[in-house]
Design a protein around this motif. Sequence first.
Motif, PDB file in Angstrom:
ATOM      1  N   ARG A  57      10.246  31.572  29.908  1.00 52.67           N
ATOM      2  CA  ARG A  57      10.637  32.889  29.405  1.00 52.67           C
ATOM      3  C   ARG A  57      11.928  32.648  28.632  1.00 52.67           C
ATOM      4  N   VAL A  58      11.992  33.129  27.400  1.00 49.86           N
ATOM      5  CA  VAL A  58      13.120  32.818  26.524  1.00 49.86           C
ATOM      6  C   VAL A  58      13.964  34.058  26.272  1.00 49.86           C
ATOM      7  N   ILE A  59      15.268  33.860  26.383  1.00 54.76           N
ATOM      8  CA  ILE A  59      16.239  34.898  26.034  1.00 54.76           C
ATOM      9  C   ILE A  59      16.935  34.408  24.770  1.00 54.76           C
ATOM     10  N   GLY A  60      16.946  35.257  23.758  1.00 55.03           N
ATOM     11  CA  GLY A  60      17.492  34.870  22.454  1.00 55.03           C
ATOM     12  C   GLY A  60      19.004  34.743  22.444  1.00 55.03           C
ATOM     13  N   ILE A  61      19.533  34.373  21.280  1.00 53.16           N
ATOM     14  CA  ILE A  61      20.964  34.119  21.136  1.00 53.16           C
ATOM     15  C   ILE A  61      21.789  35.393  21.297  1.00 53.16           C
ATOM     16  N   ASP A  62      21.190  36.551  21.004  1.00 58.89           N
ATOM     17  CA  ASP A  62      21.898  37.834  21.145  1.00 58.89           C
ATOM     18  C   ASP A  62      21.642  38.496  22.494  1.00 58.89           C
ATOM     19  N   PRO A 109      10.034  29.644  34.437  1.00 60.69           N
ATOM     20  CA  PRO A 109      11.486  29.418  34.368  1.00 60.69           C
ATOM     21  C   PRO A 109      12.104  30.145  33.168  1.00 60.69           C
ATOM     22  N   VAL A 110      13.360  30.590  33.356  1.00 65.48           N
ATOM     23  CA  VAL A 110      14.038  31.339  32.298  1.00 65.48           C
ATOM     24  C   VAL A 110      14.970  30.403  31.542  1.00 65.48           C
ATOM     25  N   CYS A 111      14.831  30.399  30.220  1.00 62.19           N
ATOM     26  CA  CYS A 111      15.682  29.586  29.358  1.00 62.19           C
ATOM     27  C   CYS A 111      16.411  30.502  28.399  1.00 62.19           C
TER      28      CYS A 111
END
Length: 174
Positions: A21-26, A59-61
């Motif tokens: 699961r991806v969280i962006g730069i913002d 997993p969260v990245c």
Amino acid sequence: MEDKTISELFINEQIRAKEVRVIGIDGEQLGVMAIADARKIADDEGVDLVMIAPTAKPPVCRVVDYGKFKYEQLRKEKEAKKKQKTVEIKEIRLSPNIDTNDLNTKVNAAKKFLEKGNRVKITLRFRGREMAHMGASVHILTDFAQALSDVAVVEKQPKVEGRSMTMFLAEKKN
């Protein structure tokens, strides 16, 4: 980008999960995607892909500059440590044949300790024949607690332990 590991965080090529699961730069959610796609997003932004929650499913990245991320974490930990207060236990020793002026001096010392936020352990020590009259000396500890009743509360009542009797006082909460 080079491999680097500080503590238990996995970065870039160290991440072995197939999907993350991806969280962006913002800070926005980019959703669940393959690890190759997540690495490509991080490369396009020119930053790192850091696994922040390896136990989650998936997993969260996070897409973030790793150096800046680690610096922020260390700063938060330092702030948390600054706000912590360690409570010490200060001990005041008395004897059964203490005079009132001496007792008042000890009470003032205990008051200073309590105002600093410390707990106070009052120990009444018995020697020789004083051991036979332990019960008659309880009033010294109760008088001590009574003298400090405006700033302290009795945390543990007087208790006999071997050749001494102890009582704990703590600062009164407003």
